[in-house]
Design an enzyme around this catalytic site. Structure first.
Site, PDB file in Angstrom:
ATOM      1  N   LYS A 191      -4.810  40.947  15.897  1.00 37.36           N
ATOM      2  CA  LYS A 191      -3.269  40.910  15.883  1.00 37.36           C
ATOM      3  C   LYS A 191      -2.854  39.480  16.304  1.00 37.36           C
ATOM      4  O   LYS A 191      -3.777  38.678  16.378  1.00 37.36           O
ATOM      5  CB  LYS A 191      -3.082  41.705  16.957  1.00 37.36           C
ATOM      6  CG  LYS A 191      -2.827  43.272  16.963  1.00 37.36           C
ATOM      7  CD  LYS A 191      -2.685  44.217  17.989  1.00 37.36           C
ATOM      8  CE  LYS A 191      -1.220  43.818  18.373  1.00 37.36           C
ATOM      9  NZ  LYS A 191      -0.790  45.198  19.462  1.00 37.36           N
ATOM     10  N   GLU A 217     -22.656  48.333  26.761  1.00 36.58           N
ATOM     11  CA  GLU A 217     -22.779  47.626  28.258  1.00 36.58           C
ATOM     12  C   GLU A 217     -22.344  48.647  29.197  1.00 36.58           C
ATOM     13  O   GLU A 217     -22.780  49.021  30.386  1.00 36.58           O
ATOM     14  CB  GLU A 217     -22.136  46.519  28.246  1.00 36.58           C
ATOM     15  CG  GLU A 217     -22.629  45.283  27.750  1.00 36.58           C
ATOM     16  CD  GLU A 217     -23.706  44.610  28.301  1.00 36.58           C
ATOM     17  OE1 GLU A 217     -23.671  44.611  29.691  1.00 36.58           O
ATOM     18  OE2 GLU A 217     -24.554  44.078  27.907  1.00 36.58           O
ATOM     19  N   GLU A 224      -8.745  58.731  21.699  1.00 41.06           N
ATOM     20  CA  GLU A 224      -8.536  57.322  21.175  1.00 41.06           C
ATOM     21  C   GLU A 224      -9.883  56.636  21.722  1.00 41.06           C
ATOM     22  O   GLU A 224     -10.075  56.717  22.963  1.00 41.06           O
ATOM     23  CB  GLU A 224      -7.175  56.400  21.567  1.00 41.06           C
ATOM     24  CG  GLU A 224      -7.437  55.033  20.998  1.00 41.06           C
ATOM     25  CD  GLU A 224      -5.989  54.472  21.475  1.00 41.06           C
ATOM     26  OE1 GLU A 224      -4.970  54.468  20.807  1.00 41.06           O
ATOM     27  OE2 GLU A 224      -5.935  53.694  22.517  1.00 41.06           O
ATOM     28  N   ASP A 257      -3.266  59.124  21.984  1.00 42.64           N
ATOM     29  CA  ASP A 257      -3.827  58.478  23.129  1.00 42.64           C
ATOM     30  C   ASP A 257      -3.813  58.958  24.577  1.00 42.64           C
ATOM     31  O   ASP A 257      -3.886  58.136  25.442  1.00 42.64           O
ATOM     32  CB  ASP A 257      -3.536  56.935  22.979  1.00 42.64           C
ATOM     33  CG  ASP A 257      -2.103  56.817  23.403  1.00 42.64           C
ATOM     34  OD1 ASP A 257      -1.347  57.941  23.396  1.00 42.64           O
ATOM     35  OD2 ASP A 257      -1.621  55.923  23.590  1.00 42.64           O
ATOM     36  N   LYS A 279      -3.870  59.428  30.204  1.00 39.87           N
ATOM     37  CA  LYS A 279      -2.548  58.791  30.249  1.00 39.87           C
ATOM     38  C   LYS A 279      -1.847  59.429  31.250  1.00 39.87           C
ATOM     39  O   LYS A 279      -1.808  60.599  31.392  1.00 39.87           O
ATOM     40  CB  LYS A 279      -1.817  58.840  28.845  1.00 39.87           C
ATOM     41  CG  LYS A 279      -0.879  57.766  28.597  1.00 39.87           C
ATOM     42  CD  LYS A 279      -0.155  58.198  27.115  1.00 39.87           C
ATOM     43  CE  LYS A 279       0.658  56.938  26.789  1.00 39.87           C
ATOM     44  NZ  LYS A 279      -0.169  55.775  26.484  1.00 39.87           N
ATOM     45  N   ARG A 309     -13.084  53.710  26.378  1.00 37.12           N
ATOM     46  CA  ARG A 309     -13.290  52.262  26.101  1.00 37.12           C
ATOM     47  C   ARG A 309     -14.835  51.969  26.052  1.00 37.12           C
ATOM     48  O   ARG A 309     -15.495  52.349  27.178  1.00 37.12           O
ATOM     49  CB  ARG A 309     -12.281  51.590  26.767  1.00 37.12           C
ATOM     50  CG  ARG A 309     -12.410  49.936  26.467  1.00 37.12           C
ATOM     51  CD  ARG A 309     -11.603  48.982  27.293  1.00 37.12           C
ATOM     52  NE  ARG A 309     -10.142  49.507  27.014  1.00 37.12           N
ATOM     53  CZ  ARG A 309      -9.018  49.177  27.649  1.00 37.12           C
ATOM     54  NH1 ARG A 309      -9.208  48.710  28.955  1.00 37.12           N
ATOM     55  NH2 ARG A 309      -7.928  49.564  27.275  1.00 37.12           N
TER      56      ARG A 309
HETATM   57  P1  GTP Z   1       0.652  52.073  21.614  1.00 37.95           P
HETATM   58  O1  GTP Z   1       2.165  52.453  21.375  1.00 37.95           O
HETATM   59  O2  GTP Z   1       0.365  50.694  22.338  1.00 37.95           O
HETATM   60  O3  GTP Z   1      -0.497  52.899  21.716  1.00 37.95           O
HETATM   61  O4  GTP Z   1       0.598  51.256  19.946  1.00 37.95           O
HETATM   62  P2  GTP Z   1      -0.286  51.949  18.924  1.00 37.95           P
HETATM   63  O5  GTP Z   1      -0.255  53.465  19.004  1.00 37.95           O
HETATM   64  O6  GTP Z   1       0.381  51.144  17.654  1.00 37.95           O
HETATM   65  O7  GTP Z   1      -1.928  51.570  18.840  1.00 37.95           O
HETATM   66  P3  GTP Z   1      -2.477  50.711  18.969  1.00 37.95           P
HETATM   67  O8  GTP Z   1      -3.899  51.107  18.192  1.00 37.95           O
HETATM   68  O9  GTP Z   1      -2.119  49.172  18.146  1.00 37.95           O
HETATM   69  O10 GTP Z   1      -2.937  50.084  20.557  1.00 37.95           O
HETATM   70  C1  GTP Z   1      -3.288  50.995  21.463  1.00 37.95           C
HETATM   71  C2  GTP Z   1      -3.835  50.389  22.441  1.00 37.95           C
HETATM   72  O11 GTP Z   1      -4.753  49.216  22.197  1.00 37.95           O
HETATM   73  C3  GTP Z   1      -2.779  49.846  23.642  1.00 37.95           C
HETATM   74  O12 GTP Z   1      -2.313  50.961  24.183  1.00 37.95           O
HETATM   75  C4  GTP Z   1      -3.801  48.844  24.404  1.00 37.95           C
HETATM   76  O13 GTP Z   1      -4.444  49.697  25.233  1.00 37.95           O
HETATM   77  C5  GTP Z   1      -4.592  48.297  23.233  1.00 37.95           C
HETATM   78  N1  GTP Z   1      -3.902  46.940  22.743  1.00 37.95           N
HETATM   79  C6  GTP Z   1      -3.087  46.876  21.649  1.00 37.95           C
HETATM   80  N2  GTP Z   1      -2.735  45.815  21.485  1.00 37.95           N
HETATM   81  C7  GTP Z   1      -3.025  45.157  22.602  1.00 37.95           C
HETATM   82  C8  GTP Z   1      -2.781  43.766  22.859  1.00 37.95           C
HETATM   83  O14 GTP Z   1      -2.208  43.011  22.291  1.00 37.95           O
HETATM   84  N3  GTP Z   1      -3.438  43.416  24.193  1.00 37.95           N
HETATM   85  C9  GTP Z   1      -3.772  44.379  24.947  1.00 37.95           C
HETATM   86  N4  GTP Z   1      -4.357  43.662  26.113  1.00 37.95           N
HETATM   87  N5  GTP Z   1      -4.129  45.351  24.434  1.00 37.95           N
HETATM   88  C10 GTP Z   1      -3.929  45.978  23.397  1.00 37.95           C
HETATM   89 MG    MG Z   2      -1.462  54.248  20.738  1.00 35.06          MG
END
Ligand code: GTP
Ligand code: MG
Length: 235
Positions: A144, A70, A171, A104, A77, A109
């Protein structure tokens, strides 16, 4: 006034009273330029990934007569977030440390129409022989606890500069419109809010996520039913 000397790992900083002064302006200028260059490289990596995704979407839209993607968005960052994340991970704040520690800095996205499009796009992307898959997190098959759903890939992609080929980490988050709707609103609602009735809100958000996921499944099944009942030339 006491002229306290402090040598940090990232360079020399003089502490005079409560003020920290960078003793070596050359060091600061050099780090700034290196930082600027690194961000430019991440930006180029994003362009490469986006082009690959746009090519896949163009090809698939001709084949299936619909767009599996889409839309695509991206971000680099922000410097403050980079510094905070390095600090949280107990790493020194330097340009080298960014590349070594963070996956990241460059984020893409991809918003897909249907759940099966997510896996198709992901596998088509990582199958390309210049892309290396570093890590995959499937928050769709294993959402999650709060209900968040998305497929996360950390990939490495080569970018060709004037004097070098550099593998850059990006990412890639792939999700449906429905998953994105939930994640965007959940992020907006939670960001910088201290919530008193945390448990109740979390439960409600989780319920919404589950309803949205069920709707995604139904939409996919409707699409499949239409496909089964449509003549090839009409669809
Ligand atoms: P970060 O320290 O947040 O980067 O976590 P991580 O390195 O464990 O990575 P993870 O793949 O779990 O999440 C990375 C990204 O996914 C975040 O920066 C958000 O953009 C998104 N994300 C993860 N969990 C959530 C959530 O619970 N809610 C929302 N809205 N976005 C999320
Ligand atoms: Mg991350």
């Amino acid at each position: 006034m006491a002229d306290l000397e402090q040598n940090t790992e990232v360079g020399q900083i003089s502490v005079i009273g409560d003020k920290e002064l960078i003793k070596n302006p050359e060091f600061f200028i050099n780090q700034t330029l290196q930082f600027q260059e690194l961000m430019m490289m991440y930006d180029c990596a994003i362009k490469e990934v986006k082009t690959k995704l746009e090519v896949l979407n163009a090809e698939l839209s001709v084949r299936y007569k619909r767009n599996p993607i889409e839309f695509i968005s991206s971000r680099i960052k922000k410097p403050v977030s980079i510094a905070k994340k390095l600090q949280k991970k107990g790493k020194i704040i330097s340009v080298d440390s960014i590349e070594e520690t963070l996956s990241d800095v460059a984020g893409v996205r991809v918003i897909c129409s249907f759940v099966d499009d997510i896996y198709e796009i992901a596998s088509m992307l990582v199958r390309q022989d210049d892309i290396a898959l570093v890590e995959q997190k499937d928050y769709i098959n294993e959402p999650k606890l709060n209900g968040y759903r998305s497929l996360h890939l950390i990939i490495e992609i080569p970018v060709f500069f004037s004097d070098q080929k550099k593998m850059m980490r990006v990412e890639v988050q792939i999700r449906t419109i429905a998953m994105d709707f939930w994640a965007s609103l959940e992020h907006q609602l939670r960001y910088k809010h201290v919530i008193n009735n945390e448990e109740e809100i979390t439960k409600e958000l989780k319920e919404c996520a589950d309803i949205i996921a069920a709707t995604d499944v139904r939409m996919l099944s409707i699409r499949n039913k239409i496909q089964e009942n449509t003549n090839e030339e009409d669809f």
